[in-house]
Design an enzyme around this catalytic site. Structure first.
Site, PDB file in Angstrom:
ATOM      1  N   CYS A 352       0.791  -1.244   0.000  1.00  0.00           N
ATOM      2  CA  CYS A 352       0.000   0.000   0.000  1.00  0.00           C
ATOM      3  C   CYS A 352       0.821   1.290   0.000  1.00  0.00           C
ATOM      4  O   CYS A 352       0.484   2.199  -0.764  1.00  0.00           O
ATOM      5  CB  CYS A 352      -1.070   0.036   1.077  1.00  0.00           C
ATOM      6  SG  CYS A 352      -0.893  -1.028   2.450  1.00  0.00           S
ATOM      7  N   ARG A 381       6.730 -11.469   5.043  1.00  0.00           N
ATOM      8  CA  ARG A 381       6.346 -11.313   6.441  1.00  0.00           C
ATOM      9  C   ARG A 381       7.000 -12.426   7.242  1.00  0.00           C
ATOM     10  O   ARG A 381       6.976 -13.576   6.821  1.00  0.00           O
ATOM     11  CB  ARG A 381       4.817 -11.407   6.584  1.00  0.00           C
ATOM     12  CG  ARG A 381       4.128 -10.304   5.805  1.00  0.00           C
ATOM     13  CD  ARG A 381       2.637 -10.440   5.841  1.00  0.00           C
ATOM     14  NE  ARG A 381       2.041  -9.380   5.029  1.00  0.00           N
ATOM     15  CZ  ARG A 381       0.735  -9.236   4.830  1.00  0.00           C
ATOM     16  NH1 ARG A 381      -0.108 -10.093   5.385  1.00  0.00           N
ATOM     17  NH2 ARG A 381       0.285  -8.250   4.099  1.00  0.00           N
ATOM     18  N   GLN A 399       0.630 -10.968  -3.489  1.00  0.00           N
ATOM     19  CA  GLN A 399      -0.762 -10.539  -3.307  1.00  0.00           C
ATOM     20  C   GLN A 399      -1.293 -10.094  -4.660  1.00  0.00           C
ATOM     21  O   GLN A 399      -0.617  -9.338  -5.369  1.00  0.00           O
ATOM     22  CB  GLN A 399      -0.838  -9.359  -2.344  1.00  0.00           C
ATOM     23  CG  GLN A 399      -0.531  -9.737  -0.910  1.00  0.00           C
ATOM     24  CD  GLN A 399      -0.612  -8.528   0.002  1.00  0.00           C
ATOM     25  OE1 GLN A 399      -0.126  -7.451  -0.347  1.00  0.00           O
ATOM     26  NE2 GLN A 399      -1.209  -8.698   1.155  1.00  0.00           N
ATOM     27  N   ASP A 401      -2.929  -7.746  -5.492  1.00  0.00           N
ATOM     28  CA  ASP A 401      -3.285  -6.568  -4.729  1.00  0.00           C
ATOM     29  C   ASP A 401      -3.789  -5.440  -5.635  1.00  0.00           C
ATOM     30  O   ASP A 401      -3.440  -5.376  -6.811  1.00  0.00           O
ATOM     31  CB  ASP A 401      -2.016  -6.084  -4.007  1.00  0.00           C
ATOM     32  CG  ASP A 401      -2.329  -5.342  -2.722  1.00  0.00           C
ATOM     33  OD1 ASP A 401      -3.517  -5.182  -2.401  1.00  0.00           O
ATOM     34  OD2 ASP A 401      -1.369  -4.925  -2.056  1.00  0.00           O
ATOM     35  N   HIS A 403      -5.203  -1.104  -4.909  1.00  0.00           N
ATOM     36  CA  HIS A 403      -5.727  -0.078  -4.021  1.00  0.00           C
ATOM     37  C   HIS A 403      -6.578   0.854  -4.835  1.00  0.00           C
ATOM     38  O   HIS A 403      -6.141   1.359  -5.864  1.00  0.00           O
ATOM     39  CB  HIS A 403      -4.573   0.640  -3.316  1.00  0.00           C
ATOM     40  CG  HIS A 403      -3.840  -0.273  -2.389  1.00  0.00           C
ATOM     41  ND1 HIS A 403      -2.742  -0.997  -2.777  1.00  0.00           N
ATOM     42  CD2 HIS A 403      -4.103  -0.640  -1.106  1.00  0.00           C
ATOM     43  CE1 HIS A 403      -2.344  -1.752  -1.774  1.00  0.00           C
ATOM     44  NE2 HIS A 403      -3.137  -1.557  -0.746  1.00  0.00           N
ATOM     45  N   LYS A 486     -13.204  -5.113   7.230  1.00  0.00           N
ATOM     46  CA  LYS A 486     -13.014  -5.834   5.980  1.00  0.00           C
ATOM     47  C   LYS A 486     -14.051  -6.930   5.775  1.00  0.00           C
ATOM     48  O   LYS A 486     -14.706  -7.370   6.712  1.00  0.00           O
ATOM     49  CB  LYS A 486     -11.614  -6.444   5.938  1.00  0.00           C
ATOM     50  CG  LYS A 486     -11.291  -7.355   7.104  1.00  0.00           C
ATOM     51  CD  LYS A 486      -9.876  -7.899   6.977  1.00  0.00           C
ATOM     52  CE  LYS A 486      -9.564  -8.882   8.077  1.00  0.00           C
ATOM     53  NZ  LYS A 486      -8.445  -9.755   7.773  1.00  0.00           N
ATOM     54  N   HIS A 532      -8.448  -1.525   0.073  1.00  0.00           N
ATOM     55  CA  HIS A 532      -7.392  -2.506  -0.182  1.00  0.00           C
ATOM     56  C   HIS A 532      -8.129  -3.795  -0.527  1.00  0.00           C
ATOM     57  O   HIS A 532      -8.996  -4.203   0.245  1.00  0.00           O
ATOM     58  CB  HIS A 532      -6.546  -2.792   1.056  1.00  0.00           C
ATOM     59  CG  HIS A 532      -6.036  -1.595   1.793  1.00  0.00           C
ATOM     60  ND1 HIS A 532      -4.706  -1.364   1.993  1.00  0.00           N
ATOM     61  CD2 HIS A 532      -6.679  -0.567   2.408  1.00  0.00           C
ATOM     62  CE1 HIS A 532      -4.546  -0.263   2.703  1.00  0.00           C
ATOM     63  NE2 HIS A 532      -5.734   0.242   2.967  1.00  0.00           N
TER      64      HIS A 532
END
Length: 665
Positions: A352, A381, A399, A401, A403, A486, A532
């Site tokens: 992000c 992570r 991810q 991902d 945004h 979420k 997200h």
RNA sequence: GCCGGCGUAGCUCAACGGUAGAGCACAGCUUUUGUAAAGCUGGGGUUGUGGGUUCGAUUCCCUCCGCCGGCUCCA
């Protein structure tokens, strides 16, 4: 006087103090001996409990009723606890021991605090099972006793069960007017318990098995003592137990860690590091196809692709709030040069901040919004070592991902579109067995950033959307991200463990922390809202689940090898090469088996590799310019022309499985 | 990270205080094959790592690493 109304509507009059068991005996001796418990006015009671005076609806619960299994397993937990106490002595403390009825593997457990010199391992389970069998043979009655909280505490103190005393204290705190606690006595074993239970230990029978031993923190808090948990399962019938164990064995064959090796999909290499999967060629094809498909869907929906680096200055994550909150979950910071000060660089745990910097890199007008920046970004992570598991929990992963930066007015439509996309992903792969969880903040926790109004708005936005879409969902406080609530799509793996796949997170907070703006129609700066979202969650985890879902037999469009050409003997190798080349040129992933093996062995090998189609070719096929088609599960489909085979496969591939190859078309 | 268990050939497993064996896989040869395993021969192991006990350790004990089942955590 007690008046009993049975499920068939008939009424019976009984003397005061009558039990449900007596009522059952009056109906038939068989019913009485099969009776497990009773449902009295909608509440489950012991079969031996006296009914209060007055009129009651009574249903006798037998092993055929769904409620019975929970009673059986709950009693099994008590019997196990007594066995453990007999074997390991009275200094053993027992804590909680519930029945599990929706767990894929386990039926009950009990958590023990064992004397210091004692530890129980799986090797000890047969011994405990044998002691349980003895207790079953003794047919000890389970007697319910209701005591005042003080008397119950005194009783537990007498037998040295301090956890139970603590639990009674908790019950009193929850319910200030608590008049009694129920305890169950089975011989010398006494346990505080809500019940109901089987009338005696003999009713447990022989269809139980202890499965595993594990550690579990008291009250689930890692600051507390670790107790010893023993898991077991129990049924009314030995056949059911056998079938259950068989199901577990079958499920383990689908385990993506096993299939990943067998099919050459991915590798977890000790020399590389735990939780850092290496994608092998076959697995990479699956990823390439899945991600390629999703990229196309993203472009259709107005997403813009971006790429960002694997590391960035630590300060970005200070601003976002990830650091230091998640410091324990990060790979250590890199200090690359003297001038970095104390900050240095971080291997990114999230994409992000980079996407936010891209948003901020140019002035935004309300006309530009929504801005949807997408990236298959790899993040790292430092998950706890005990958490790692195959592809479903790793330290380095991707991810899918994006945004979305939008105006508050646009937000709910954007959330809805994210939900649609997530559902499309699941539906396209046939993953229809999932649940939806709305993760809300826990009002008692301090982990959440931002203003309460922001949270209220975000939670309401999410509720509006899921209600509008008529989705089934559960709201779970404490499951939110630290920056916003979420929607999670949760699926189970082959042994019943739940994994979060798709996620959609609404965030009013990071735009504030990063001071994001756009110019509104009134020519004043406004703050955008962020979403997200990751419809797959992570290709690693998603494919891990997919491997289990398909048991390794991927649909044609994802299959690493889509067809194998199998010449009956080397004499037909030239013809087989022609078939192979034609299919390859049509854009299919084909393999030619030119080994000297017999055709049976070639078929076996291709089938075990879960290759969807085989083209068997020999003299007959060469003469008629055909291929003998075989499907990995359907078997021999007969001969067809090369063109029909090729076009059929192309159609099946293009439809992602919805138009399978037609035979004799 | 915590509790318990496990770690032997590429894979699945055996042996058990006296320096390891099978099947599959791999390589070579023979067979030229018709819908889920042809035959023969061969290569392959510091028994995860480091230390200890012992005349001798793959086996017993400890450290570390990794994996498995749970717990905790999961942006």
């Amino acid at each position: 006087m007690v008046t009993v109304q049975l499920p068939d509507g008939s009424k019976q009059a009984h003397d005061s103090g009558v039990t449900a068991l007596k009522v059952a005996e009056g109906i038939s001796p068989r019913l009485a001996s099969a009776a497990i418990a009773a449902e009295v006015d909608g509440k489950l009671k012991d079969i031996t409990a006296a009914l209060d005076d007055g009129e009651h609806n009574v249903r006798i619960i037998t092993s055929r009723d769904a409620e019975a299994l929970e009673v059986l397993r709950h009693t099994a937990a008590h019997v196990m606890a007594e066995a453990v106490l007999r074997l390991y002595g009275n200094r053993t403390q027992y804590t909680i021991g519930p029945a599990l009825i929706n767990d894929f593997q386990y039926g009950f457990y009990y958590d023990f605090d064992l004397p210091e010199s004692v530890s129980i391992s799986t090797d000890d389970l047969p011994k405990i099972e044998a002691e349980m069998a003895k207790i079953v043979g003794e047919k000890i009655p389970l007697e319910r006793i209701e005591l005042s909280p003080d008397d119950a505490k005194a009783e537990m103190k007498k037998i040295g069960q301090s956890y139970k005393i603590e639990m009674i204290g908790d019950l009193e705190k929850e319910n200030s007017g608590l008049s009694f606690v129920s305890v169950y006595r089975q011989g010398n074993f006494i346990d505080m318990c809500r019940g109901p239970h089987l009338p005696d230990t003999g009713k447990l029978g022989k269809a139980f098995k202890l499965m595993s031993v594990a550690g579990a923190y008291w009250r689930g808090d890692e600051n507390n003592k670790m107790l010893t948990r023993i898991y077991g399962v129990a049924f009314f019938d030995k056949k059911e137990l056998a079938a259950h164990l068989e199901r577990i064995e079958e499920a383990k064959k689908r385990d993506h860690r096993v299939l990943g090796r067998q099919l050459g999909l991915f590798l977890l290499d000790e020399k590389v590091g735990p939780g850092l999967p290496l994608w092998l060629p076959n697995g990479s094809i699956i990823r390439m196809e899945l991600e390629g498909w999703l990229r196309g869907e993203l472009l259709k929906r107005g997403y813009q692709p971006v790429h960002t680096p694997h590391i960035g200055k630590l300060d970005l994550w200070r601003t976002s709030g990830h650091y230091p909150y998640y410091e324990h979950g990060l790979f250590p910071t890199m200090n690359l040069a003297e001038g970095d000060g104390e900050d240095g660089y971080l291997l990114k745990p999230m994409n992000c901040p980079f996407h936010i910097r891209i948003y901020k890199s140019s002035q935004k007008s309300y006309r530009d919004l929504p801005v949807r920046l997408s990236e298959f970004g790899q993040v790292y992570r430092f998950e706890q070592s005990g958490e790692l598991s195959g592809l479903t929990r790793v330290r380095g992963f991707t991810q899918d991902d994006a945004h979305i930066f939008c105006t508050p007015d646009q937000l709910e439509a954007e959330i809805e579109s994210c939900v649609d996309l997530t559902k499309l992903c699941l539906a396209t792969l046939g993953l229809n067995d999932y649940r939806v969880r709305i993760g809300l903040r826990d009002p008692d926790s301090t982990k959440y950033v931002g203003k309460s109004e922001n949270w209220d708005r975000a939670e309401n936005n999410i509720r509006h959307v899921v209600q509008k879409l008529g989705m089934n969902f559960t709201e779970e406080p404490g499951e939110a991200a630290f920056y916003g609530p979420k929607i999670d799509f949760v699926v189970k793996d082959c042994i019943g463990r739940e994994w979060q796949l798709g996620t959609i997170q609404v965030d009013y907070n990071l735009p504030e922390r990063f001071e994001l703006e756009y110019t509104a129609a009134d020519n004043t700066p406004h703050r955008p809202v962020m979403i997200h979202r990751a419809p797959l969650g992570s290709p690693e985890r998603f494919i891990g689940i997919l491997i289990e879902h398909f048991a390794g037999a991927f649909p044609l469009w994802l299959a690493p090898v889509q067809a194998a050409v199998l010449p009956v003997s080397e004499k037909f190798l030239a013809y087989a090469q022609g078939i192979h080349q034609a299919l390859h040129e049509a854009g299919l992933r084909v393999e030619l088996d030119d080994s000297p093996d017999k055709i049976g062995a070639k078929i076996r090998r291709a089938t075990m590799q879960k290759i969807p189609y085989m083209a068997v070719v020999g003299g007959r096929e060469e003469e008629s310019n055909t291929v003998a088609v075989r499907h990995r599960t359907e078997g021999d489909l007969g001969a067809m022309s090369l063109e029909a085979f090729r076009d059929g496969l192309l159609a099946e591939k293009a439809s992602r499985g919805s138009t399978p190859l037609q035979v004799n078309a």
